[in-house]
Structure formats: structure tokens, C-alpha cells
Design an enzyme around this catalytic site. Structure first.
Site, PDB file in Angstrom:
ATOM      1  N   LYS A  78      -2.863   8.351   0.710  1.00 21.97           N
ATOM      2  CA  LYS A  78      -2.170   7.661   1.791  1.00 21.97           C
ATOM      3  C   LYS A  78      -1.700   8.719   2.778  1.00 21.97           C
ATOM      4  CE  LYS A  78       1.874   4.784   2.711  1.00 21.97           C
ATOM      5  NZ  LYS A  78       2.968   4.019   2.106  1.00 21.97           N
ATOM      6  N   LYS A 123      -5.780   4.905   2.373  1.00 22.38           N
ATOM      7  CA  LYS A 123      -5.005   4.213   3.407  1.00 22.38           C
ATOM      8  C   LYS A 123      -4.594   5.191   4.487  1.00 22.38           C
ATOM      9  CE  LYS A 123      -0.533   2.143   3.894  1.00 22.38           C
ATOM     10  NZ  LYS A 123       0.721   1.817   3.297  1.00 22.38           N
TER      11      LYS A 123
HETATM   12  C1  PBG Z   1       5.594   1.635   2.353  1.00 26.33           C
HETATM   13  C2  PBG Z   1       4.346   1.063   2.868  1.00 26.33           C
HETATM   14  C3  PBG Z   1       3.899   1.228   4.181  1.00 26.33           C
HETATM   15  C4  PBG Z   1       2.727   0.461   4.303  1.00 26.33           C
HETATM   16  C5  PBG Z   1       2.466  -0.132   3.059  1.00 26.33           C
HETATM   17  N1  PBG Z   1       3.483   0.254   2.166  1.00 26.33           N
HETATM   18  C6  PBG Z   1       4.509   1.932   5.333  1.00 26.33           C
HETATM   19  C7  PBG Z   1       4.870   3.342   5.240  1.00 26.33           C
HETATM   20  O1  PBG Z   1       4.392   4.105   4.397  1.00 26.33           O
HETATM   21  O2  PBG Z   1       5.692   3.739   6.056  1.00 26.33           O
HETATM   22  C8  PBG Z   1       1.956   0.333   5.575  1.00 26.33           C
HETATM   23  C9  PBG Z   1       0.968  -0.746   5.683  1.00 26.33           C
HETATM   24  C10 PBG Z   1       0.512  -1.084   7.054  1.00 26.33           C
HETATM   25  O3  PBG Z   1       0.748  -0.377   8.051  1.00 26.33           O
HETATM   26  O4  PBG Z   1      -0.144  -2.144   7.178  1.00 26.33           O
HETATM   27  N2  PBG Z   1       5.762   2.051   1.121  1.00 26.33           N
END
Ligand code: PBG
Length: 329
Positions: free
Chosen positions: A195, A248
Site C-alpha cells: 500500500k 493499492k
Molecule cells: C485506511 C484506509 C485508507 C484507504 C483504505 N483504508 C486511507 C488511507 O490509508 O489513508 C483508502 C481507500 C481509497 O482511497 O479508496 N486505513
């Protein structure tokens, strides 16, 4: 004259279908949904017009509509009011937590669907970070017991798959052990393996009002410039007992999806994130792109790169498209 003429295989739709390498079925899609407390509420997310914050009654209707279109996997995120947030995210495992209660009710009503959770502190943290914050530092190991409690509470509530999303170290192993000790050996883990510290999460943070109060997430989420580091993360998650490896964002990281799917046996999931969807919607709303054509192309490219499961806010529209309906934004 050329002997090889690749165009022969493109001559009509029947031939193209016959040789098509990638067919994205609705069964591969996971629909992300935002849940809020209360009754009879449905608020559109301004920066992501295909998404809404739903109270449970509306969320149930939405799930029912998706099921009718062939979607059976749902990822639920809670929009928690500021007054319930604290430094240690204690609401995340509270008995009366509306997110946990909702999961139980959803699974009672729809037994055949898969419910996927988010395991991270940020929706419940007054600091807006995924981990415990002390003197401006995001703590790694001190956050683990909180995630352990959150995970067991979610498994108990009926979530089928847990999604640890904080990108810190030792999450999968710790959560696996906590689940097994509590008797939840059948609860799966979809790890947010690679991520990235991406600018593409903006609309999601708007939806949950979960943006960090100070600083950024660069000490835990990955640097967008790196790909080899994703292999280290994937190795660790595999050893620690993950059931799925997730990449992601998806679209801007197709190379990472490809490399993990080539090098690891576990199924790869890809999260087509809020900002990636918002970009396309904005262009389609201006008439610069055609949603009916661009949206399926984008989702197909993620599958072609190697993702088996795809999380996208377009899941329902894709299912409608596959059903022969005209879709617009
Ligand atoms: C947080 C989380 C995020 C997303 C999914 N889980 C945001 C972040 O890491 O700040 C983002 C998903 C999206 O942008 O659709 N744990």
C-alpha cells in the site's frame, strides 16, 4: 505480402471474443461501502459521486441490489463521528460499536456474501493516523494490541475476511495469532501488502473524515517510487499467514500487481482507490470520456495485470454494464 497478419484475429466481435485473454466477471469484484450510524441516512460523497455514506437500513438495500446483480463480496468502512474518536481508537472494539453490530445484522440477513473489514486505527483515531501517536511519532509495536482487539471483535461480529491496512510491520502474524487464540481459525486475512503513500486516497478520507491531523503517512505506507520493496512485504505477509496479498492503489501500480502475481502463489487483490475512480468520473462528467466504455476498460486492465479480486467503487456499475444496462455518472 505479410504472412503474419494479427488483424485477422480482430476481424469481428465473434473472433475477438473467441481469443480474448481476459474476461472480467462480476464475481471477481468487491464493492466498498461506507457505513454511518443512525437511520434513514444516505449522503453522497462530494469528491466521489458514485459513493455514499449509508446508515445500516440503506446499506442493506444497497447490498441487496448488488447481490441481485451478481456481486457477493463487500468491504465495509465506518464513518465514525469525531466525538467517538480518541488516541487509542477504543471505539474500534467497543461493545456498542455500530460497525460491528451492523456486520452481525448484515450476515444474519445475507448468509452467502463475504464481508471484508478494515483493520486500522485511522477511522477511530483522534490523531487521524493508522497507529498510536506519541510525540509526533507513529508507534509500530505499541499499536499491535489495539489491532488484536479490533480484529477479534470484527471476527466475532461476523466479518469473513479482515483487512489490515496500516502498512506497519508484523501485522499479519500478530493478528493471525490473536484470531487463532480466540478460536477464529477460519477468519481470513487480506493483507494490504503493498500500500503506497499515495495522493489517490483523498476522496476516501473525505468520506470518513479520517485525514491525519498532522504529518503524513510516509513513515508507514510505501514510497511510490519503489517496486522491489513490495516483494519484501509480500514475502513477509506470506510467511506470517496472509490469505490474500493486496496492491493499492491499482491503476498506477499495475506493474506491482503483475510482479506479485508472477512471483507469489497467493491470490492477488487490487484496490482501485477513491482518487483513481474520481479522476475518471470527473472526466466523464465533463463529457471528455465515455463512462460506459472507459470504466470497463480500466477494470479489465487491473485483472489483465494479474489481480484475481478487484475492489472498486465501480463494482456495481460494472455489474450493471455486464447485465446489459446503460451506465452513466
Ligand atoms: C485506511 C484506509 C485508507 C484507504 C483504505 N483504508 C486511507 C488511507 O490509508 O489513508 C483508502 C481507500 C481509497 O482511497 O479508496 N486505513
Amino acid at each position: 505480402m505479410n504472412i503474419r497478419r494479427p488483424r485477422r484475429n480482430r476481424k469481428n466481435e465473434a473472433t475477438r471474443r473467441l481469443i480474448r485473454e481476459t474476461n472480467l466477471n462480476t464475481e471477481r469484484l468487491i464493492m466498498p461501502l461506507f457505513l454511518m450510524d443512525g437511520k434513514n441516512k444516505k449522503e453522497q460523497v462530494a469528491s466521489l459521486p458514485v459513493a455514499y455514506r449509508y446508515s445500516l437500513d440503506h446499506l442493506m438495500n444497497e447490498i441487496e441490489e448488488c447481490i441481485a446483480l451478481g456481486i457477493s463480496n463487500f468491504m465495509i468502512f465506518p464513518a465514525v463521528s469525531e466525538s467517538l474518536k480518541d488516541r487509542i481508537a477504543s471505539y474500534s472494539y467497543a461493545e456498542d460499536n455500530f460497525y460491528l453490530i451492523a456486520a452481525t445484522k448484515i450476515k444474519e440477513r445475507f448468509q452467502d456474501i463475504t464481508l471484508i473489514s478494515d483493520v486500522a486505527m485511522d477511522p477511530y483515531s483522534s490523531d487521524g493516523h493508522d497507529g498510536l501517536v506519541k510525540d509526533g511519532e507513529i508507534l509500530n509495536d505499541e499499536t499491535l494490541p489495539i489491532l488484536g482487539k479490533m480484529s477479534v471483535a470484527q471476527a466475532k461480529a461476523g466479518f469473513d475476511i479482515l483487512g489490515p491496512s496500516d502498512m506497519m510491520d508484523g501485522r499479519v502474524g500478530f493478528i493471525r495469532e490473536a484470531l487463532d487464540e480466540a478460536g477464529f481459525t477460519e477468519t481470513s486475512i487480506m493483507s494490504y501488502t503493498a500500500k503506497y503513500a499515495s495522493a489517490m486516497y483523498g476522496p476516501f478520507r473525505d468520506a470518513l473524515e479520517s485525514a491525519p491531523k498532522s504529518g503524513d503517512k510516509k513513515t508507514y505506507q510505501m514510497d511510490p517510487a519503489n517496486s522491489r520493496e513490495a516483494l519484501i512485504e509480500a514475502e513477509l505477509d506470506t510467511v506470517e499467514g496472509a490469505d490474500f496479498l493486496m496492491v493499492k492503489p491499482a491503476l498506477h501500480y499495475l506493474d506491482i500487481i503483475k510482479s506479485l502475481s508472477d512471483q507469489f502463489e497467493l491470490p492477488i487483490a487490487a484496490y482501485h482507490v477513491s482518487g483513481e475512480c474520481a479522476m475518471l468520473i470527473a472526466a466523464c462528467q465533463r463529457g471528455w470520456l465515455d463512462y460506459q466504455k472507459a470504466m470497463p476498460e480500466v477494470l479489465t486492465s487491473i485483472h489483465r495485470a494479474g489481480a484475481k479480486a478487484i475492489i472498486s467503487y465501480f463494482a456495481k456499475d460494472y455489474a450493471r454494464y455486464m447485465d446489459g444496462q446503460q451506465v452513466n455518472v
